[in-house]
Write an enzyme that holds these catalytic residues in place. Structure first.
Site, PDB file in Angstrom:
ATOM      1  N   CYS A 113       0.816  -1.230   0.000  1.00 43.74           N
ATOM      2  CA  CYS A 113       0.000   0.000   0.000  1.00 43.74           C
ATOM      3  C   CYS A 113       0.847   1.277   0.000  1.00 43.74           C
ATOM      4  CB  CYS A 113      -0.949   0.004   1.189  1.00 43.74           C
ATOM      5  SG  CYS A 113      -2.034  -1.420   1.229  1.00 43.74           S
ATOM      6  N   HIS A 256      -3.366   7.214   2.981  1.00 49.01           N
ATOM      7  CA  HIS A 256      -3.766   5.921   2.418  1.00 49.01           C
ATOM      8  C   HIS A 256      -5.157   5.581   2.964  1.00 49.01           C
ATOM      9  CE1 HIS A 256      -3.960   1.849   1.233  1.00 49.01           C
ATOM     10  NE2 HIS A 256      -3.760   1.357   2.434  1.00 49.01           N
ATOM     11  N   ASN A 286     -10.122  -0.173   0.444  1.00 54.28           N
ATOM     12  CA  ASN A 286      -8.666  -0.030   0.395  1.00 54.28           C
ATOM     13  C   ASN A 286      -8.163  -0.564  -0.945  1.00 54.28           C
ATOM     14  OD1 ASN A 286      -5.915  -0.330   0.679  1.00 54.28           O
ATOM     15  ND2 ASN A 286      -5.999  -1.216   2.729  1.00 54.28           N
TER      16      ASN A 286
END
Ligand code: UT7
Length: 330
Positions: A113, A256, A286
């Site tokens: 990520c 994020h 996500n």
């Protein structure tokens, strides 16, 4: 001082929407649990025939259009992904073929990520160290649905598919616009907290390994949650400190997009008003390496970023990896 600017931005999401209500019929969960614990209401999921390269290509086309440059003007393609189309060649090469710009270097970066901020640091350094390079295409793209265990309610509710891209170029006008600083780090001691062991050489393709569901994401949610808040707070404090800035100087923070509770906790700990924290995970979930470029694109379209603003990107992910980037918007 020579700086690198974000010259164009684009993003792309697959059409198929998977709502929390849809998930209620797949695993033992509820819409209410998911929204309360994560903030996520729905996410986009690829068709079987759609790959990370397809999403990345669409996002790249939009970023090039937004930057007003032709594919022949790209000097390098870097793709951040943890769900490449295949082990090799790199998804960057597959996207290069789709864009039709052969011969330029292309490679993938694997930092989960945090991958997009890692890619931004690498791309920026290529531009600053090689005067022959004018434009670098950075793409974050993920088909995470392909590595989700749709029987594991603790992970399958969290993620979504999507792609975002930016064009990096040298700042021609000598203003202070551009990427001021990037800070990245990792702690391999936490590698097992969030991993997918299948697809690698350590887990050969055997019936036993497939039956043990080793080709799917495994996560110690609570531990990752705590680590994420800790690491993102520290990297934000460090990058602000070494640039002699405070949170008051920042117009917009793009974190994020993993969990609204993580984003809220970071804001509270660092004293950043929630209205400065950009959040779009409600309908995307996500999207790993794609989450930051998708969020930049959306923040621009929503008028949350203006010329001259100082914006701060911050990410964390499997590894554990983390990173932050400080940008004066052009
Ligand atoms: O970018 C990648 C990094 N990943 C992340 O940032 C994710 C970080 N972690 C998280 O966001 C959170 O830890 C989760 C959203 C994954 C889980 O939230 P939590 O508040 O930490 O819940 P928990 O894991 O402590 O589980 C609480 C309870 C458990 O039941 P018991 O043991 O208390 O009876 C779980 O089994 O919630 C249960 N649970 C669920 N219940 C309904 C776990 N998943 C679900 C679910 N629906 N989907």
């Amino acid at each position: 001082m020579e700086r690198v600017i974000i010259r164009g931005v684009g993003s792309y999401l697959p059409d198929c929407v998977l709502s929390n209500t849809d998930l209620e019929s797949m695993v033992d969960t509820t819409h209410e649990w998911i929204v309360t614990r994560t903030g996520i209401e729905s996410r986009r999921i690829c068709l079987d025939t759609e790959m990370a390269s397809d999403l990345g290509y669409e996002a790249a086309r939009k970023a090039l259009e937004n930057a007003h440059i032709a594919t022949c003007d790209i000097d390098l393609i870097i793709v951040a992904t943890m769900t490449p189309d295949m082990q090799f060649p790199a998804t960057a090469c597959i996207i290069q073929k789709k864009l039709g710009c052969s011969d330029i270097p292309c490679f993938d970066i694997g930092a989960a990520c945090s991958g997009f901020i890692y890619a931004m640091d690498v791309g920026r350094n290529f531009l600053l160290s090689n005067p022959a390079m004018k434009n670098v295409l950075l793409i974050g793209t993920e088909k995470i649905s392909s590595i989700l265990d749709w029987e594991d309610r603790s992970t399958c509710i969290l993620f979504g598919d999507g792609a975002g891209a930016v064009v990096l170029s040298r700042n021609w006008d000598n203003s202070d616009a551009g990427i001021w600083d990037i800070l990245i780090g990792a702690d391999g001691r936490c590698a097992s907290m969030l991993h997918c062991s299948g697809w690698g050489a350590s887990v050969p393709v055997t019936v036993e390994n497939v039956e043990q569901r080793k080709y799917f994401i495994r996560m110690e949610g609570r531990e990752v949650f705590k680590e994420a808040i800790k690491r993102m707070c520290v990297v934000v404090e460090d990058i602000l400190l070494r640039n002699h800035l405070t949170v008051e100087d920042i117009a917009c923070v793009i974190p994020h997009q993993a969990n609204i509770r993580i984003i809220t906790a970071i804001g509270e700990r660092l004293g950043i008003p929630q209205e400065k924290m950009f959040v779009n995970l409600q309908h995307k979930g996500n999207t790993s390496a794609a989450s930051i470029p998708i969020a930049i694109d959306e923040a621009l379209k929503m008028g949350r970023i203006h010329t001259g603003d100082l914006i701060l990107l911050v990410a964390f992910g499997a590894g554990m990896t983390w990173g932050a980037s400080l940008i004066r918007w052009k």
